[in-house]
Design a protein around this motif. Structure first.
Motif, PDB file in Angstrom:
ATOM      1  N   GLN A  15     -61.945  58.303 -15.004  1.00 29.14           N
ATOM      2  CA  GLN A  15     -60.987  57.209 -14.900  1.00 29.14           C
ATOM      3  C   GLN A  15     -59.798  57.531 -15.790  1.00 29.14           C
ATOM      4  O   GLN A  15     -59.963  58.158 -16.848  1.00 29.14           O
ATOM      5  CB  GLN A  15     -61.633  55.898 -15.347  1.00 29.14           C
ATOM      6  N   ALA A  40     -55.413  45.325 -13.277  1.00 24.91           N
ATOM      7  CA  ALA A  40     -56.797  45.354 -12.778  1.00 24.91           C
ATOM      8  C   ALA A  40     -57.135  46.638 -12.028  1.00 24.91           C
ATOM      9  O   ALA A  40     -58.310  46.928 -11.787  1.00 24.91           O
ATOM     10  CB  ALA A  40     -57.048  44.157 -11.867  1.00 24.91           C
ATOM     11  N   CYS A  42     -57.861  50.480 -11.006  1.00 23.92           N
ATOM     12  CA  CYS A  42     -58.614  51.582 -11.609  1.00 23.92           C
ATOM     13  C   CYS A  42     -58.255  52.849 -10.839  1.00 23.92           C
ATOM     14  O   CYS A  42     -58.330  52.876  -9.608  1.00 23.92           O
ATOM     15  CB  CYS A  42     -60.108  51.284 -11.467  1.00 23.92           C
ATOM     16  N   PRO A  60     -59.390  45.803  -7.401  1.00 24.01           N
ATOM     17  CA  PRO A  60     -60.423  44.779  -7.227  1.00 24.01           C
ATOM     18  C   PRO A  60     -59.878  43.352  -7.244  1.00 24.01           C
ATOM     19  O   PRO A  60     -58.851  43.076  -7.854  1.00 24.01           O
ATOM     20  CB  PRO A  60     -61.328  45.020  -8.436  1.00 24.01           C
ATOM     21  N   ALA A  65     -62.753  44.688  -3.026  1.00 19.47           N
ATOM     22  CA  ALA A  65     -61.842  45.670  -3.622  1.00 19.47           C
ATOM     23  C   ALA A  65     -61.227  46.498  -2.509  1.00 19.47           C
ATOM     24  O   ALA A  65     -61.787  46.628  -1.417  1.00 19.47           O
ATOM     25  CB  ALA A  65     -62.582  46.573  -4.604  1.00 19.47           C
ATOM     26  N   ALA A  92     -67.037  52.345  -8.832  1.00 20.22           N
ATOM     27  CA  ALA A  92     -66.093  51.594  -9.660  1.00 20.22           C
ATOM     28  C   ALA A  92     -65.891  50.186  -9.100  1.00 20.22           C
ATOM     29  O   ALA A  92     -65.834  49.206  -9.855  1.00 20.22           O
ATOM     30  CB  ALA A  92     -64.764  52.332  -9.754  1.00 20.22           C
ATOM     31  N   THR A  95     -69.102  48.082  -9.763  1.00 14.51           N
ATOM     32  CA  THR A  95     -69.253  47.680 -11.166  1.00 14.51           C
ATOM     33  C   THR A  95     -68.227  46.613 -11.568  1.00 14.51           C
ATOM     34  O   THR A  95     -68.416  45.937 -12.570  1.00 14.51           O
ATOM     35  CB  THR A  95     -69.152  48.876 -12.136  1.00 14.51           C
ATOM     36  N   ARG A  96     -67.186  46.443 -10.781  1.00 12.50           N
ATOM     37  CA  ARG A  96     -66.188  45.394 -11.019  1.00 12.50           C
ATOM     38  C   ARG A  96     -66.505  44.130 -10.226  1.00 12.50           C
ATOM     39  O   ARG A  96     -65.701  43.221 -10.130  1.00 12.50           O
ATOM     40  CB  ARG A  96     -64.794  45.918 -10.687  1.00 12.50           C
TER      41      ARG A  96
END
Length: 163
Positions: A15, A40, A42, A60, A65, A92, A95-96
């Motif tokens: 990241q 927000a 990534c 997201p 997302a 990713a 996990t968000r």
């Protein structure tokens, strides 16, 4: 610039908040860089050794997302790097808190279909992700939005351990 030293010949995905690097890579691919600094968002960069060779973004919003701007350097394509970036973006997003993953594409549909994405109405993406920069970019440009194809992948079961 890489966060840590990488080994020669090794693929690593990290990241990053290095927007100059992300902007340069997206520009090489002819992709929009509008609002990539959205807090927000990534961005994940693929490195081969110390060379940045690919990038993907995730924008997201609550339980959904958007994959934004997948790019792999021409010389590094057909080596599984795009697939690795999609897998990293999927993780990713999950996990968000995302349960659904969307994207727009005009020329990579076959690639995304191989990774489980299905075509959906563009309106579904717009409704699921209001305020997300890439969605708002296209909403402000209806003619461009009309040319896009939308894709969806249900990731609600990602990470679920079945016994």
């Amino acid at each position: 610039m890489a966060i840590r030293k990488h080994r020669a010949g090794e693929l690593v995905i990290e990241q990053t908040r290095d927007f100059a690097l992300v902007r340069a890579m997206l520009a090489r691919g002819g992709l929009t860089t509008d609002r990539i600094e959205w807090p927000a968002a990534c961005y994940l960069v693929a490195y081969f050794g110390d060379d940045a060779i690919g990038v993907i973004g995730v924008e997201p919003k609550i339980d959904a997302a958007l994959i934004r701007s997948l790019y792999v350097d021409e010389s590094m394509r057909r080596r599984g790097i795009g697939a690795a970036l999609v897998a990293a973006a999927r993780k990713a997003a999950h996990t968000r808190g995302a349960r659904h993953l969307y994207l727009f594409s005009t020329d990579a549909g076959e690639f995304f279909a191989r990774h489980g994405f299905a075509v959906v109405p563009v309106a579904d993406v717009v409704a699921a992700l209001p305020g997300v920069p890439q969605v708002e970019f296209y909403r402000a440009r209806p003619k461009e939005l009309a040319r896009e194809v939308a894709y969806h992948l249900d990731i609600s079961a990602d990470g679920v351990i079945e016994r």
